[in-house]
Design a protein around this motif. Structure first.
Motif, PDB file in Angstrom:
ATOM      1  N   GLN A  58      54.252  44.744  26.348  1.00  0.00           N
ATOM      2  CA  GLN A  58      55.268  43.747  26.699  1.00  0.00           C
ATOM      3  C   GLN A  58      55.502  42.778  25.554  1.00  0.00           C
ATOM      4  O   GLN A  58      56.643  42.407  25.270  1.00  0.00           O
ATOM      5  CB  GLN A  58      54.865  42.999  27.967  1.00  0.00           C
ATOM      6  CG  GLN A  58      54.954  43.844  29.215  1.00  0.00           C
ATOM      7  CD  GLN A  58      54.420  43.126  30.439  1.00  0.00           C
ATOM      8  OE1 GLN A  58      53.706  42.138  30.336  1.00  0.00           O
ATOM      9  NE2 GLN A  58      54.772  43.635  31.611  1.00  0.00           N
ATOM     10  N   GLN A  59      54.444  42.363  24.869  1.00  0.00           N
ATOM     11  CA  GLN A  59      54.594  41.448  23.738  1.00  0.00           C
ATOM     12  C   GLN A  59      55.377  42.118  22.617  1.00  0.00           C
ATOM     13  O   GLN A  59      56.215  41.492  21.974  1.00  0.00           O
ATOM     14  CB  GLN A  59      53.233  40.966  23.236  1.00  0.00           C
ATOM     15  CG  GLN A  59      53.347  39.895  22.163  1.00  0.00           C
ATOM     16  CD  GLN A  59      54.051  38.648  22.671  1.00  0.00           C
ATOM     17  OE1 GLN A  59      53.701  38.108  23.698  1.00  0.00           O
ATOM     18  NE2 GLN A  59      55.065  38.193  21.942  1.00  0.00           N
ATOM     19  N   THR A  60      55.123  43.392  22.378  1.00  0.00           N
ATOM     20  CA  THR A  60      55.866  44.128  21.358  1.00  0.00           C
ATOM     21  C   THR A  60      57.351  44.176  21.708  1.00  0.00           C
ATOM     22  O   THR A  60      58.211  43.994  20.843  1.00  0.00           O
ATOM     23  CB  THR A  60      55.314  45.565  21.214  1.00  0.00           C
ATOM     24  OG1 THR A  60      53.935  45.490  20.833  1.00  0.00           O
ATOM     25  CG2 THR A  60      56.087  46.361  20.185  1.00  0.00           C
ATOM     26  N   ILE A  61      57.657  44.396  22.971  1.00  0.00           N
ATOM     27  CA  ILE A  61      59.051  44.422  23.415  1.00  0.00           C
ATOM     28  C   ILE A  61      59.695  43.056  23.219  1.00  0.00           C
ATOM     29  O   ILE A  61      60.806  42.946  22.695  1.00  0.00           O
ATOM     30  CB  ILE A  61      59.142  44.876  24.885  1.00  0.00           C
ATOM     31  CG1 ILE A  61      58.742  46.356  24.997  1.00  0.00           C
ATOM     32  CG2 ILE A  61      60.552  44.653  25.439  1.00  0.00           C
ATOM     33  CD1 ILE A  61      58.535  46.832  26.414  1.00  0.00           C
ATOM     34  N   VAL A  62      59.002  41.994  23.604  1.00  0.00           N
ATOM     35  CA  VAL A  62      59.528  40.634  23.437  1.00  0.00           C
ATOM     36  C   VAL A  62      59.761  40.336  21.960  1.00  0.00           C
ATOM     37  O   VAL A  62      60.819  39.815  21.581  1.00  0.00           O
ATOM     38  CB  VAL A  62      58.573  39.595  24.067  1.00  0.00           C
ATOM     39  CG1 VAL A  62      58.947  38.184  23.644  1.00  0.00           C
ATOM     40  CG2 VAL A  62      58.574  39.722  25.571  1.00  0.00           C
ATOM     41  N   ASP A  63      58.799  40.673  21.108  1.00  0.00           N
ATOM     42  CA  ASP A  63      58.941  40.434  19.667  1.00  0.00           C
ATOM     43  C   ASP A  63      60.144  41.184  19.105  1.00  0.00           C
ATOM     44  O   ASP A  63      60.897  40.651  18.291  1.00  0.00           O
ATOM     45  CB  ASP A  63      57.671  40.845  18.918  1.00  0.00           C
ATOM     46  CG  ASP A  63      56.481  39.945  19.228  1.00  0.00           C
ATOM     47  OD1 ASP A  63      56.688  38.848  19.789  1.00  0.00           O
ATOM     48  OD2 ASP A  63      55.346  40.360  18.922  1.00  0.00           O
ATOM     49  N   THR A  64      60.328  42.420  19.531  1.00  0.00           N
ATOM     50  CA  THR A  64      61.453  43.229  19.060  1.00  0.00           C
ATOM     51  C   THR A  64      62.778  42.629  19.501  1.00  0.00           C
ATOM     52  O   THR A  64      63.720  42.524  18.709  1.00  0.00           O
ATOM     53  CB  THR A  64      61.330  44.680  19.579  1.00  0.00           C
ATOM     54  OG1 THR A  64      60.088  45.230  19.115  1.00  0.00           O
ATOM     55  CG2 THR A  64      62.477  45.540  19.084  1.00  0.00           C
ATOM     56  N   LEU A  65      62.863  42.213  20.753  1.00  0.00           N
ATOM     57  CA  LEU A  65      64.099  41.605  21.258  1.00  0.00           C
ATOM     58  C   LEU A  65      64.414  40.297  20.536  1.00  0.00           C
ATOM     59  O   LEU A  65      65.579  40.016  20.228  1.00  0.00           O
ATOM     60  CB  LEU A  65      64.008  41.386  22.766  1.00  0.00           C
ATOM     61  CG  LEU A  65      64.008  42.655  23.619  1.00  0.00           C
ATOM     62  CD1 LEU A  65      63.738  42.312  25.081  1.00  0.00           C
ATOM     63  CD2 LEU A  65      65.313  43.411  23.474  1.00  0.00           C
ATOM     64  N   GLU A  66      63.401  39.487  20.252  1.00  0.00           N
ATOM     65  CA  GLU A  66      63.622  38.247  19.512  1.00  0.00           C
ATOM     66  C   GLU A  66      64.111  38.534  18.100  1.00  0.00           C
ATOM     67  O   GLU A  66      65.011  37.864  17.599  1.00  0.00           O
ATOM     68  CB  GLU A  66      62.341  37.412  19.467  1.00  0.00           C
ATOM     69  CG  GLU A  66      62.031  36.729  20.776  1.00  0.00           C
ATOM     70  CD  GLU A  66      60.726  35.958  20.750  1.00  0.00           C
ATOM     71  OE1 GLU A  66      60.002  35.991  19.720  1.00  0.00           O
ATOM     72  OE2 GLU A  66      60.425  35.303  21.762  1.00  0.00           O
ATOM     73  N   TYR A  67      63.544  39.554  17.458  1.00  0.00           N
ATOM     74  CA  TYR A  67      63.980  39.931  16.112  1.00  0.00           C
ATOM     75  C   TYR A  67      65.441  40.366  16.134  1.00  0.00           C
ATOM     76  O   TYR A  67      66.236  39.944  15.291  1.00  0.00           O
ATOM     77  CB  TYR A  67      63.099  41.059  15.568  1.00  0.00           C
ATOM     78  CG  TYR A  67      63.597  41.637  14.274  1.00  0.00           C
ATOM     79  CD1 TYR A  67      63.389  40.967  13.075  1.00  0.00           C
ATOM     80  CD2 TYR A  67      64.288  42.845  14.246  1.00  0.00           C
ATOM     81  CE1 TYR A  67      63.855  41.488  11.877  1.00  0.00           C
ATOM     82  CE2 TYR A  67      64.758  43.370  13.059  1.00  0.00           C
ATOM     83  CZ  TYR A  67      64.542  42.687  11.881  1.00  0.00           C
ATOM     84  OH  TYR A  67      65.008  43.202  10.707  1.00  0.00           O
ATOM     85  N   ARG A  86      67.735  39.557  18.353  1.00  0.00           N
ATOM     86  CA  ARG A  86      68.582  38.412  18.673  1.00  0.00           C
ATOM     87  C   ARG A  86      68.800  37.527  17.451  1.00  0.00           C
ATOM     88  O   ARG A  86      69.896  37.012  17.227  1.00  0.00           O
ATOM     89  CB  ARG A  86      67.965  37.604  19.804  1.00  0.00           C
ATOM     90  CG  ARG A  86      68.884  36.489  20.296  1.00  0.00           C
ATOM     91  CD  ARG A  86      68.214  35.588  21.282  1.00  0.00           C
ATOM     92  NE  ARG A  86      67.163  34.865  20.580  1.00  0.00           N
ATOM     93  CZ  ARG A  86      66.038  34.494  21.126  1.00  0.00           C
ATOM     94  NH1 ARG A  86      65.771  34.758  22.369  1.00  0.00           N
ATOM     95  NH2 ARG A  86      65.124  33.848  20.430  1.00  0.00           N
TER      96      ARG A  86
END
Length: 78
Positions: free
Chosen positions: A25-34, A36
């Motif tokens: 989940q953290q990897t997904i969040v980090d990817t989405l923030e990148y 964005r």
């Protein structure tokens, strides 16, 4: 295997699975923030370039480059 050992093993397994899930989940969040935060380049139109060149009475110098950079910054941040 005693009941306590069984429960401890089950707890350890579940804990490890939860850690993997949280890491994913953290990897997904980090990817989405990148994604964005990453902006696509927005260039000036030919008309805007022509207008800027007309406004610059001096040949190309550092001041002129700064003017162009400011216009690009305005366009990309606005």
């Amino acid at each position: 295997m005693t009941r306590l050992e069984f429960l401890l093993k089950a707890f350890a397994t579940n804990t490890e699975q939860m850690k993997v899930t949280l890491d994913t989940q953290q990897t997904i969040v980090d990817t989405l923030e990148y994604i964005r935060e990453k902006k696509e380049w927005v260039g000036l139109t030919d008309e805007k370039i022509e207008k800027l060149l007309d406004e610059m009475s001096i040949g190309c110098c550092a001041r002129d480059v700064r003017v162009v950079q400011e216009k690009l910054k305005e366009k990309n941040n606005g």
